[in-house]
Structure formats: structure tokens, C-alpha cells
Design a protein around this motif. Structure first.
Motif, short mmCIF file in Angstrom:
data_model
loop_
_atom_site.label_atom_id
_atom_site.label_comp_id
_atom_site.label_asym_id
_atom_site.label_seq_id
_atom_site.Cartn_x
_atom_site.Cartn_y
_atom_site.Cartn_z
N PHE A 448 -88.80 -4.76 -42.10
CA PHE A 448 -88.47 -4.57 -40.85
C PHE A 448 -87.31 -4.48 -40.40
CE2 PHE A 448 -92.95 -2.59 -39.40
CZ PHE A 448 -92.62 -1.45 -40.59
N TYR A 449 -87.07 -6.36 -41.01
CA TYR A 449 -86.04 -7.23 -39.80
C TYR A 449 -85.45 -6.58 -40.97
CZ TYR A 449 -82.98 -10.98 -40.41
OH TYR A 449 -82.33 -11.95 -40.55
N TYR A 450 -84.65 -6.69 -42.12
CA TYR A 450 -83.75 -6.48 -42.93
C TYR A 450 -83.20 -4.93 -42.75
CZ TYR A 450 -85.00 -10.67 -46.36
OH TYR A 450 -85.18 -11.41 -46.54
N MET A 451 -84.55 -3.79 -41.97
CA MET A 451 -83.88 -2.74 -41.91
C MET A 451 -82.67 -2.37 -40.70
SD MET A 451 -86.66 0.04 -43.08
CE MET A 451 -88.24 -0.47 -43.67
N ILE A 452 -83.35 -3.39 -39.64
CA ILE A 452 -82.81 -3.21 -38.42
C ILE A 452 -81.46 -4.08 -38.72
CG2 ILE A 452 -83.21 -4.25 -35.69
CD1 ILE A 452 -86.17 -4.47 -36.80
N THR A 453 -81.84 -5.17 -39.02
CA THR A 453 -80.38 -5.43 -39.50
C THR A 453 -79.49 -5.07 -40.46
OG1 THR A 453 -81.04 -7.50 -40.66
CG2 THR A 453 -81.48 -8.37 -38.07
N GLY A 454 -79.69 -4.26 -40.85
CA GLY A 454 -78.06 -3.52 -41.97
C GLY A 454 -78.78 -4.29 -43.79
N GLN A 455 -80.00 -5.17 -43.86
CA GLN A 455 -79.82 -5.21 -44.95
C GLN A 455 -81.17 -4.39 -45.99
OE1 GLN A 455 -80.20 -9.76 -45.24
NE2 GLN A 455 -80.30 -8.94 -42.86
N LYS A 456 -80.41 -3.27 -46.42
CA LYS A 456 -81.27 -2.11 -47.04
C LYS A 456 -81.91 -2.38 -48.54
CE LYS A 456 -78.98 1.56 -44.41
NZ LYS A 456 -78.22 2.94 -44.23
N GLN A 457 -81.03 -3.48 -49.20
CA GLN A 457 -81.55 -3.22 -50.25
C GLN A 457 -82.44 -4.47 -50.07
OE1 GLN A 457 -81.29 -0.66 -52.40
NE2 GLN A 457 -79.79 -0.33 -51.15
N GLU A 458 -82.20 -5.21 -49.70
CA GLU A 458 -83.21 -6.84 -49.24
C GLU A 458 -84.83 -6.13 -48.48
OE1 GLU A 458 -80.27 -6.63 -48.38
OE2 GLU A 458 -79.28 -8.33 -49.02
N ALA A 459 -84.85 -5.13 -47.29
CA ALA A 459 -85.74 -4.40 -47.53
C ALA A 459 -86.40 -3.72 -48.41
CB ALA A 459 -85.20 -3.16 -45.95
N VAL A 460 -85.57 -3.56 -49.11
CA VAL A 460 -86.63 -2.56 -50.73
C VAL A 460 -86.53 -4.00 -51.38
CG1 VAL A 460 -86.40 -1.52 -52.75
CG2 VAL A 460 -84.40 -0.20 -50.83
N ALA A 461 -86.14 -4.78 -51.80
CA ALA A 461 -87.27 -6.21 -52.34
C ALA A 461 -88.24 -6.78 -51.71
CB ALA A 461 -86.16 -7.13 -52.81
N ILE A 462 -87.97 -7.20 -50.90
CA ILE A 462 -89.12 -7.44 -50.19
C ILE A 462 -90.39 -6.34 -50.37
CG2 ILE A 462 -89.27 -6.61 -48.05
CD1 ILE A 462 -90.35 -10.91 -49.16
N MET A 463 -90.23 -4.92 -50.18
CA MET A 463 -91.54 -4.39 -50.14
C MET A 463 -91.60 -4.24 -51.65
SD MET A 463 -92.50 -4.24 -47.03
CE MET A 463 -93.81 -3.31 -48.06
N GLU A 464 -90.99 -4.51 -52.23
CA GLU A 464 -91.33 -4.41 -54.22
C GLU A 464 -92.51 -5.36 -54.21
OE1 GLU A 464 -87.66 -1.25 -55.88
OE2 GLU A 464 -88.02 -3.50 -55.53
N LYS A 465 -92.05 -7.16 -53.77
CA LYS A 465 -92.27 -7.98 -54.43
C LYS A 465 -94.36 -7.55 -53.68
CE LYS A 465 -91.98 -12.56 -53.54
NZ LYS A 465 -91.46 -13.95 -52.66
N ALA A 466 -93.66 -6.93 -51.86
CA ALA A 466 -95.32 -7.21 -51.59
C ALA A 466 -96.06 -5.86 -52.61
CB ALA A 466 -94.92 -6.41 -50.31
N LEU A 467 -95.42 -4.83 -53.54
CA LEU A 467 -96.61 -4.18 -54.16
C LEU A 467 -96.67 -4.60 -55.04
CD1 LEU A 467 -96.82 -0.80 -54.43
CD2 LEU A 467 -94.80 -0.40 -55.32
#
Length: 647
Positions: A448-467
């Protein structure tokens, strides 16, 4: 020239050895292979780019055509005179220069083929996504595999149409690097006479899981995915494949009065072999000693694969000497893990009662903080009241024990969803993940933090790591899908939704995600139909209306959208503790009523409804960035200067 293609490698098995034994037969088989390849590949609109000794490289514009072609080839060559052939298929970007093909997709297709056995067709997950709904093609999952020079484990499937060979995972040993140092702790079975003691066996499981996350070099599957197998008689080998682990800890708990018997066994996931098992008959006062003993034994059983030394340090701290407080804590965990507002309130009651009995119970403070963060973040409690308690409880938890990941995660939630202190949120959430990589709730908040601050690919990367540590979690999958959509990766979002719906066909949240994916792609009619089904499944006249109202608005069906708004306003009047301005803003926006939408967004800010910062990044609002009120909201959220400082 670059293009997206389905890449098929086919390789004749044992050709070199046959040449030495019977050169004539070897040549006849190679000639037969070439004839079948050329006939089949051209028949399915493919192209053979290269022959290499006893194999060939072909490409197709369609993954479905490539698999149909592979099936035709294998079914023909499995008949006499038989030719033993391996086939591997992957889709990816390729470059072709002077009949030579390049690209990572080519390398990966080659790796997939090398893993296959004679008479089989192996495909990557990307190919499986394309063929999964084809009635005349079926596949069986083989699990995740780690290939040389490929960063992430790859999920492999075997086509199991009639006549094709589908090997066991054991048969593939030695062909690739298998997962190592990856452990799943399955829910210990409650064997107590009282079924209500289920909370106790679940709690013991969770405590062991958290202790084992402290072992350096060991990746432990998160609780949600491990507990997906509760009450099911799933084969251990199948669990190993689905969770991509090589070891599994399971057991049982029998509690009677102040005595407890814990049985634990460590199992090799590949073949179901029992590596170690032990029974513990103890007084309840020794429960933490038993947990530490089991955790240490597991860590040391795996030490041959780990770079760390044999563990002599204590993995389980004694959180309290008060068994009544500990029992209440486990009951609180039981309710908290149900992830509903009603159960979160029950959990808080248990945690606060445990704290009353044991004022220095750090874990109870941390979990109470997490429960209040859930209620405040979802609008089920006034944010001011909820997040003040989050800070109070998490501060106390970390004062008592600075190594509690849950304390940092709750603190990060408060900074992110209420205080809008972005750097502090980032630091706290990173610390939580560092202390416990299986804390996937912290991964979601960081996304969420990454999405809010415009870091869209980082938002994907952290959730792929969580997966990777929580592959079966509904919330992890939902956050990953949201991140994909937010990053404009709609095809990946749709594929992840399809996978989620395979697991949960009638789950409202999964269906809602499918509806949003349809809407994002412009098919609001399909989205509306899906959202109508979601509303029906929720079985509450005033809930589940926001996505439906948005779809109606996008379709120009104003009366239906306004009816949704009136029902949401009715719920707001009946439940004054719930904050629904964000829901109203989204529907008004879909109707083109920008002034009313911004009114409710500003109301979210006034009420400090933290998720407003995430909602503003929703795809419905993506055209609002040029409106001065959008910038005003950003300023009120302390985002303008902060995003400039990090970019």
C-alpha cells in the motif's frame, strides 16, 4: 525482430547411445521424428526454426496451438515404431536474427524441456494460464522447480491427455535444484476430548511457526497457507508441491486438565519419509519449554543444509508464567485469524483480559494493537479512537520486547493509515518483515505504501515476495492483484484472479476482483453482472454495493447507481461508527459527479480515514490528477513533499 511466441523444444531421448549400438535404427528413428515434427508443426501454424542433432526448436503464435501440436506429436511417436521424446513449452519475448532465436524465453523453454521425461510434455505456468480452460487439454501440477541461472522458482505442469506420461515428482530428482530449507508447519490436530480446545492446538502451531521463522536460512510458509490444509487429508507430497517446501512439520495436541501431550513429526515432502518424531507428556507449565525444544530440534535437523551453526539459543521466549493469561491469548489468536470485524472485537476482549492478568504480556499488547488497526483501517471503528489505541498498545509491546514483528507491523499500520507519516511507516514495516519474513500482513501494508507513493512496480515486487511464503492466502493474492492492476499489468491481474477462483469459485472477494479486472479492461457490463452476483452472495441488503454502484455509473445507469448510494447512506445512518465516505466517493465519481466525489474524499481526510490515500490511486480516479483538488488532497495527506523527496 522481437515478438511474443510459444517456444517448443523437443528432444529425442537416448539417441547418442542408440547410434553406438545400432546406427541404422537411430537414423530411422531420427528420420521418423523429423517427418512427424514437420507435419505436425506446420499443421498447427507453427514454424521449425532449428534442428540440432536429435532435437528441434519450434515457435507458435498461439500457446494453445503449441500444446495441441505437442500432444499430436507425442501420441503419434508413442505408437510403433516408437520414438522416445521429451517436449517443453514456454511463452515469452524472443528476437530472431538470421534464423537464430534469442531471449530469456528460449532459455527457459529449454530448461522446461530438460526437466521432462520420455513421452511427456512439460509446460510453464505461463503456458498453463493460456490452456487452463480448454476442454480437450488437461494438465497436472508438478510443483515449483529452481533452474540454474533463473532467479525465481518456476511452476511446472505436465499435460496429462490420454497416452502421455506424467511422472511423479520423485522421478525428477537430480534434474534441477529442488527447494531446500523451506518448511511448512501444518495445523496440529486437536485430540482433546473437548472440541473447544481447538484454539489451543491452533495456538501451539502458530507459536512454533513464529519460533521457526527466527532460524537463519530457513524459509517458513506463512500461517494462512499452512492452515489452508486444516481438516483435510491432503497427501504430504501434494502439499510439498503446492507450497514449494521440502520439509513439513505436523503433529497433534491432547490437553486434559493441566496435562498436555504433544506429538510432533518432521517429514520429507518429496516422499513422505518421517525424518524425526517425538511425543511430549508434560504439565502445562512446561508448554514453552516444549515449544522451544521442538523448534530447536527442527532447526538442528535441518542444519546440514543451513549455513548457520547448531542452534543453542532459545527460540521461544517465555511470554508469561500465567497459564490463564496464555490461554486467553490463544483464544484471542483464534478469533483474530477469522478476519472479520465481529471476531476482531472478540479477539480484543481476550487480549485485554490477558493483559489484565499479566500486565507485562508483550505479545498480547501487540495482537491487541493489530486488532484495533484492522477495525480502524477497514472503517469498522472511528479511526481516531482505533489508532490511538494502536499506538498505545504497540508502544507498550515494543517497550517490553523490541523483537516483536507484530508490534512494528501494528505501528506501521498506524503511521500509514492514520498519521500519514510515510517514512516512519516504511521504516516500521521493513523492520517487521526483517524480524519475521512470514508476516505477510506487513508485506501488504508495505505494498500500500508503495502504491500511495507512486512506486507501482515495487508494490508488485513486495507482494510477489509475500506470495512465495504465503501462496494460498486470499489476502496476499488480493493485494497482488490490486498491485498488478495499479501498475497497469491487467493481464497478470486477470490470470491471478483466475487462479484464485480455481481455489474459491464462489468467494465474494475473488469474484469482486474478477469484476474489477473486467471493468479496468472496459467491460463494465460483465463487471456489473459479476458484482450483482457478489452482492447476492453477501446476503445483506446494505453491503457489497460499492463496486456495483461504480459499474452502474460507468454504464450510464444513473438510477441504479443512485439506488446503491441511498442504501450506503442508509447503512451509514444505522451504523454511525462505520465510515463509508470512500464508498460514496467512488460511486459519485463513476457517475461523473466530481464535486460530490471530492466532497467525500475530503470527508475521508477530515475523519482521518487512512485508506483514502490508497483509494485515490484506484484506477477509477486515475484521470483526476489534473484536478487542483487532487493536489490539495495530496498536500493534506503530507504526500507532495514526501514523494518529491524520495523520487
Amino acid at each position: 525482430m522481437r515478438q511474443l511466441a510459444a517456444i517448443m523444444f523437443s528432444d529425442m531421448v537416448g539417441y547418442t547411445a542408440l547410434m553406438q549400438q545400432n546406427e541404422q535404427l537411430a537414423k530411422e528413428k531420427r528420420r521418423r521424428l523429423k517427418e512427424v515434427l514437420e507435419h505436425s508443426v506446420s499443421g498447427y501454424q507453427g514454424k521449425i526454426l532449428q534442428y540440432y542433432g536429435d532435437g528441434a526448436l519450434s515457435i507458435f503464435n498461439s500457446a494453445i496451438d503449441s500444446v495441441h501440436c505437442a500432444v499430436a506429436i507425442q501420441q503419434t511417436l508413442l505408437q510403433e515404431p516408437k520414438v522416445e521424446l521429451r517436449i517443453g513449452i514456454h511463452t515469452g519475448d524472443i528476437s530472431i536474427e538470421e534464423e537464430t532465436i534469442y531471449g530469456n524465453g528460449v532459455n527457459l523453454a529449454s530448461r522446461v524441456e530438460s526437466l521432462a521425461v520420455p513421452g511427456s510434455i512439460f509446460i510453464s505456468e505461463k503456458v498453463f494460464d493460456e490452456i487452463r480452460n480448454q476442454e480437450n487439454l488437461s494438465a497436472r501440477e508438478m510443483g515449483y522447480f529452481e533452474f540454474k541461472n533463473v532467479l525465481k522458482p518456476i511452476r511446472i505442469f505436465a499435460i496429462d491427455n490420454k497416452g502421455l506420461i506424467v511422472p511423479s515428482r520423485d522421478a525428477l530428482k537430480g534434474k534441477t535444484k529442488e527447494p531446500t530449507n523451506r518448511l511448512a508447519v501444518l495445523p496440529f490436530v486437536n485430540l482433546s476430548a473437548d472440541a473447544e480446545n481447538e484454539y489451543f492446538s491452533d495456538g501451539i502451531t502458530e507459536e512454533l511457526l513464529n519460533a521457526l521463522t527466527k532460524v537463519d536460512g530457513l524459509q517458513v510458509t506463512s500461517r494462512t497457507s499452512a492452515f489452508a490444509y486444516k481438516g483435510k487429508n491432503t497427501d504430504i507430497r501434494e502439499i510439498g508441491i503446492q507450497l514449494n517446501v521440502d520439509k513439513i512439520l505436523e503433529g497433534s495436541v491432547r490437553k486434559a486438565g493441566n496435562r498436555v501431550r504433544i506429538t510432533a513429526q518432521l517429514i520429507n515432502a518429496a516422499d513422505g519419509y518421517h525424518i524425526w518424531s517425538e511425543n511430549y507428556d508434560r504439565n502445562l507449565t512446561d508448554i514453552f519449554q516444549v515449544q522451544d525444544e521442538i523448534s530447536s530440534i527442527i532447526a538442528n535437523k535441518l542444519r546440514e543444509n543451513l549455513t548457520t551453526k547448531e542452534h543453542e539459543e532459545t527460540l521461544v521466549k517465555v511470554p508469561t508464567q500465567n497459564l490463564e493469561a496464555y490461554t486467553l491469548f490463544l483464544q484471542g489468536l483464534h478469533f483474530y485469524n477469522k478476519i472479520t470485524p465481529k471476531d476482531a472485537i472478540k479477539a480484543i476482549a481476550c487480549f485485554e483480559e490477558a493483559i489484565a492478568l499479566e500486565p507485562d504480556y508483550a505479545q498480547a499488547y501487540a495482537m491487541a494493537a493489530a486488532s484495533y488497526a484492522f477495525l480502524g483501517g477497514t472503517g469498522q471503528m472511528q479511526p481516531k479512537e482505533a489508532f490511538e489505541l494502536v499506538h498505545t498498545y504497540s508502544d507498550k509491546a515494543l517497550q517490553l520486547d523490541s523483537s516483536l514483528a507484530g508490534g512494528y507491523a501494528a505501528k506501521g499500520a498506524a503511521y500509514l493509515l492514520y498519521d500519514w507519516k510515510w517514512q516512519q511507516a516504511y521504516d516500521a514495516l521493513l523492520k517487521a518483515i526483517e524480524l519475521n519474513p512470514a508476516t505477510t500482513g506487513a508485506h501488504q501494508l508495505l505494498s500500500f505504501y508503495y502504491m500511495i507513493t507512486g512506486q507501482k512496480q515495487e508494490a508488485v515486487a513486495i507482494m510477489e515476495k509475500a506470495l512465495q511464503v504465503d501462496p494460498l492466502s486470499l489476502l496476499v493474492n488480493k493485494s497482488l492483484i490490486d498491485a498488478y492492476n495499479n501498475a497497469g499489468r491487467t493481464n497478470e491481474a486477470s490470470k491471478q484472479v483466475d487462479w484464485l477462483l480455481d481455489m474459491h469459485p464462489q468467494l465474494p472477494v475473488a469474484l469482486e476482483l474478477k469484476g474489477w479486472c473486467a471493468g479496468v479492461k472496459g467491460d463494465w457490463q460483465q463487471a456489473a453482472e459479476i458484482f450483482e452476483e457478489v452482492h447476492r452472495l453477501i446476503k445483506h441488503p446494505l453491503k457489497g454495493l460499492t463496486p456495483l454502484g461504480c459499474a452502474y455509473g460507468k454504464l450510464g445507469e444513473a438510477e441504479k447507481a443512485l439506488a446503491c448510494i441511498r442504501k450506503i447512506e442508509q447503512r451509514q445512518a444505522e451504523e454511525p461508527g462505520v465510515v463509508l465516505d470512500a464508498d460514496l466517493a467512488m460511486i459519485w465519481w463513476s457517475l461523473g459527479e466530481k464535486d460530490k466525489a471530492f466532497y467525500h474524499l475530503f470527508q475521508c481526510v477530515e475523519k482521518r480515514m487512512g485508506p483514502v490515500a490508497i483509494i485515490m490511486e484506484h484506477l477509477l480516479f486515475k484521470v483526476a490528477a489534473d484536478d487542483p483538488r487532487y493536489q490539495q488532497l495530496k498536500e493534506k495527506l503530507n504526500l507532495v513533499e514526501y514523494t518529491q523527496s524520495i523520487n
